[in-house]
Design a protein around this motif. Structure first.
Motif, short mmCIF file in Angstrom:
data_model
loop_
_atom_site.label_atom_id
_atom_site.label_comp_id
_atom_site.label_asym_id
_atom_site.label_seq_id
_atom_site.Cartn_x
_atom_site.Cartn_y
_atom_site.Cartn_z
N LYS A 1 -1.13 10.93 -8.95
CA LYS A 1 -1.69 9.17 -9.30
C LYS A 1 -3.94 9.29 -9.10
O LYS A 1 -3.82 10.19 -8.28
CB LYS A 1 -1.25 8.21 -8.09
CG LYS A 1 -0.29 7.72 -8.33
CD LYS A 1 -0.14 7.09 -6.65
CE LYS A 1 1.53 6.26 -6.71
NZ LYS A 1 2.48 5.00 -5.87
N PRO A 2 -4.19 8.24 -10.08
CA PRO A 2 -5.90 8.43 -9.87
C PRO A 2 -6.13 8.10 -8.18
O PRO A 2 -5.53 7.87 -7.38
CB PRO A 2 -6.11 7.01 -10.30
CG PRO A 2 -4.99 6.40 -10.88
CD PRO A 2 -3.60 6.83 -10.54
N VAL A 3 -7.59 9.37 -8.33
CA VAL A 3 -8.14 9.00 -6.93
C VAL A 3 -8.48 7.45 -6.75
O VAL A 3 -9.83 7.78 -7.18
CB VAL A 3 -8.94 10.18 -6.72
CG1 VAL A 3 -9.21 9.86 -5.20
CG2 VAL A 3 -8.02 11.41 -6.73
N THR A 4 -8.41 6.77 -6.00
CA THR A 4 -8.61 5.65 -5.51
C THR A 4 -8.77 4.86 -4.07
O THR A 4 -7.91 5.68 -3.18
CB THR A 4 -8.30 4.30 -6.13
OG1 THR A 4 -6.59 4.23 -5.71
CG2 THR A 4 -8.36 4.34 -8.24
N LEU A 5 -9.80 4.46 -3.67
CA LEU A 5 -9.11 4.04 -2.36
C LEU A 5 -8.55 4.12 -1.31
O LEU A 5 -7.93 4.11 -0.88
CB LEU A 5 -10.55 2.60 -2.19
CG LEU A 5 -10.67 2.08 -0.28
CD1 LEU A 5 -10.93 3.31 0.64
CD2 LEU A 5 -11.66 0.68 -0.44
N ARG A 6 -7.63 2.96 -2.86
CA ARG A 6 -6.44 2.59 -2.06
C ARG A 6 -5.14 3.48 -2.83
O ARG A 6 -4.58 2.76 -1.08
CB ARG A 6 -5.76 1.18 -2.67
CG ARG A 6 -4.60 0.35 -3.31
CD ARG A 6 -4.44 -0.64 -3.96
NE ARG A 6 -2.63 -0.83 -3.66
CZ ARG A 6 -2.35 -1.61 -5.13
NH1 ARG A 6 -3.07 -2.82 -6.60
NH2 ARG A 6 -1.30 -2.84 -4.97
N ASN A 7 -5.52 4.45 -3.12
CA ASN A 7 -3.95 4.93 -3.09
C ASN A 7 -4.51 6.38 -2.22
O ASN A 7 -3.37 6.90 -1.31
CB ASN A 7 -3.91 6.28 -5.03
CG ASN A 7 -3.82 5.21 -6.00
OD1 ASN A 7 -2.85 4.24 -5.27
ND2 ASN A 7 -3.78 5.57 -7.29
#
Length: 443
Positions: free
Chosen positions: A9-15
């Motif tokens: 998955k993309p590296v985001t704050l949520r993930n």
């Protein structure tokens, strides 16, 4: 998208938070029920027994040091292989490392029993505190192997995207520990030995569940016929040596704190140090949980040479740790008196000593998070040498300097200032290493 592994998955704050929060909650809860141990012991037995728990900590850290090294270092090696698409080889190595941990646990169990009495009998302690130390540790060591398995399975559950299961195990074990603390200490009148048994049984929950979980072939990591590769063992040891060094030198520094307090204040000082360590441990568990939570992601991205994801991970992590650092420092300072009153009555000599000490030691919380993350990041990047330098300098060299110099100049106030001063110097070293290796790893 929902069926993707978190590593894809993309590296985001949520993930990142979705992956790390269960681990943070787990480490916070584990530190919380360690504090509850102290709460029951101090209130049902006395502050002398609380001092004894702190005095046994160095021996416990010695016994668990090798397992800590193999668990953290092994996780980095295995998840790097998973990122390199060597899944079957990773599972063979995983099984082999677990067996090595069991063997190491049996050796350290015997060593613990061999050294505990000479250590405590050789210290300038009252007879009552000495008896408490021996009773607590002799019961605790019975659970050496389950505790070592718990250390390993906790990290491997996180790596296998089973952080929620790890959290459930920790909560279950914590509740069991709390209930048994009351039952064994108060109802069954087993004293401090009952507290040790309650702790051991609580930790054993993760060990038992892990044996079943990793026995299932549906798990991302699972047991299979082990292949003992010396290179893997050496790499795991090298990567995790910083964590082993931290465990060992933390024990030494704890011993120094105890000896210094015995010299300046007496056994009340040891009780005060114990309470402050609980507070620092509870706050630090947020940083430790986050570092453990994101370490498999860092190792995986490094294995697949994905520098873009490593950069995003670093930027977001720095922001998260900065927020946690300010929040924990403010909370510890503002709520010092309520926190201390849980362990010691306001009319007890330990109370005022601890309140003063905690307010000074709280300064360390501004720096600790960045130091913990820096060391954990280099472990995840399979650079055990840098991680070891950071951990050893922070936990031993700098603490040794401040523990020798500051108390000699400032007395008891110097003891409280030792930790913040060491952490401040350590963050300068962490920043230097961070920028020095930025080009190599591309974070």
């Amino acid at each position: 998208m929902e069926n993707q592994h978190v590593y894809e998955k993309p590296v985001t704050l949520r993930n990142i938070l979705a992956f790390a929060i269960p681990t943070i909650a787990m480490t916070v809860f584990m530190s919380f029920y360690t504090m509850v141990d102290g709460l029951f012991v101090s209130n049902l037995i006395g502050t002398e027994a609380l001092s004894a728990i702190n005095l046994t900590a160095p021996v416990i850290q010695l016994v668990t040091a090798i397992s800590t090294m193999l668990a953290t270092g092994g996780s980095a090696v295995i998840m790097k292989k998973m990122g390199e698409k060597k899944q079957e080889e990773a599972k063979e190595d995983f099984t082999a490392l677990i067996l090595v941990n069991v063997a190491a646990g049996l050796v350290m169990w015997g060593l613990g029993y061999g050294i505990m009495e000479p250590i405590f009998r050789g210290m300038d302690l009252s007879e009552q505190v000495t008896e408490y130390c021996v009773e607590y540790l002799s019961r605790y060591l019975v659970f050496t192997v389950p505790i070592l398995l718990m250390n390993n399975f906790t990290l491997y559950m996180i790596a296998s995207e089973k952080a929620a299961l790890s959290l459930v195990c920790s909560v279950t074990g914590g509740v069991l520990n709390m209930v048994l603390d009351y039952v064994l200490i108060s109802v069954c009148s087993m004293g401090i030995g009952g507290a040790a048994i309650a702790t051991g049984l609580g930790y054993s929950v993760t060990a038992v569940v892990g044996l079943f979980e990793f026995g299932k072939r549906t798990s991302l990591l699972h047991f299979k016929k082990p292949v003992f590769r010396w290179k893997v063992l050496v790499n795991a040891a090298a990567n995790g040596c910083s964590e082993m060094a931290t465990a060992l030198v933390t024990g030494i520094i704890t011993m120094m704190f105890n000896w210094t307090m015995l010299r300046y204040v007496g056994e009340d000082g040891v009780a005060a140090v114990t309470i402050i360590m609980y507070v620092l441990m509870f706050a630090s568990s947020l940083y430790t949980g986050y570092s453990y939570g994101v370490a498999p992601m860092i190792s995986f991205y490094y294995g697949e040479q994905n520098q873009e994801k490593l950069k995003k991970m670093t930027v977001i992590s720095m922001k998260i740790i900065g927020v946690i650092s300010l929040a924990t420092a403010a909370a510890s300072f503002l709520f010092t008196e309520p926190l201390v009153s849980v362990f010691a009555r306001p009319d007890h000599p330990v109370y005022d000593l601890t309140v003063t000490g905690n307010r000074i030691c709280t300064l360390a919380l501004i720096f600790i998070g960045f130091n913990i993350y820096a060391s954990g990041m280099f472990t995840a990047l399979s650079n055990g040498m840098v991680s070891a330098v950071l951990a050893f300098s922070r936990s031993f060299v700098l603490m040794l300097i401040t523990m020798i110099v500051l108390p000699a100049v400032l007395g008891v106030t110097g003891i409280w200032l030792a930790t913040p001063a060491a952490e401040l110097m350590a963050i300068c070293l962490s920043a230097g290493m961070f920028f020095r290796y930025r080009g190599r790893y591309g974070y």
